[in-house]
Design an enzyme around this catalytic site. Structure first.
Site: not given
Length: 193
Positions: A11, A84
């Site tokens: 990202h 994550e």
């Protein structure tokens, strides 16, 4: 092994990635610079993919979904498996802050109390990569920094801690493939400024 090529897209920048705060579960937006980098990552991917069909899998965090959107990708599925690393009690803290109480701490070498272990992260990475290899087409995985580095290590048959050896900036692209049945990192941390 398979003929599948896996593209990892981290990202774009967030306020916390810029400040060095560990961002696992916290769902924060991209910065303006992060949005610009996501668009440029789309240019990189279009150059690498050409007209090849791809299956796009994203983390459910808004920073990943927005990156995919700005990169011009259509997300086919989302999965928590691409989230994550769960930093537990260290969520939102920087490494220097953590080291005030745990000397020499890194995510690669020390536990995250209340979060995931390296073994748990490795197992998630194995599931994601097994799914990618079964896709029948090339795959773009839109996710996060530490976890994408773990994916790279696991692709090479290494444990999560080996991810320390692979850099991946916000909006960076990694290309994973095979050469004659051997896993290979074809490109690492490809970005356009």
């Amino acid at each position: 092994m398979s003929d599948t090529t896996v593209y990892l897209l981290r990202h774009g920048q967030t306020e916390w990635s810029e400040s060095g705060q560990h961002t696992g579960r916290t769902d924060i937006p991209l910065t303006e610079a992060g949005e610009a980098r996501a668009r440029k990552a789309g240019e990189v991917l279009r150059g690498l993919l050409g007209d090849s069909p791809v299956h796009v899998i994203s983390s459910p965090r808004q920073r990943a979904g927005r990156t995919a959107e700005l990169a011009g990708l259509t997300v086919d599925e989302t999965t928590e498996d691409l989230g994550e690393w769960d930093y537990g009690d260290y969520e939102g803290l920087t490494t220097p802050e953590i080291r005030e109480t745990v000397a020499g701490w890194t995510v690669w070498s020390h536990p995250c109390p209340g979060g995931e272990t390296a073994d748990q992260v490795t197992e998630r990475a194995r599931r994601v990569l097994a799914k990618a290899r079964r896709a029948g087409t090339d795959v773009v995985l839109v996710g996060h920094g530490h976890f994408s580095r773990v994916l790279t290590a696991v692709w090479l048959g290494q444990p999560a801690a080996r991810g320390v050896h692979f850099a991946l900036d916000p909006g960076g692209v990694v290309v994973l493939g095979d050469e004659r049945g051997e896993p290979q990192v074809k490109r690492l941390n490809v970005i356009v400024d």
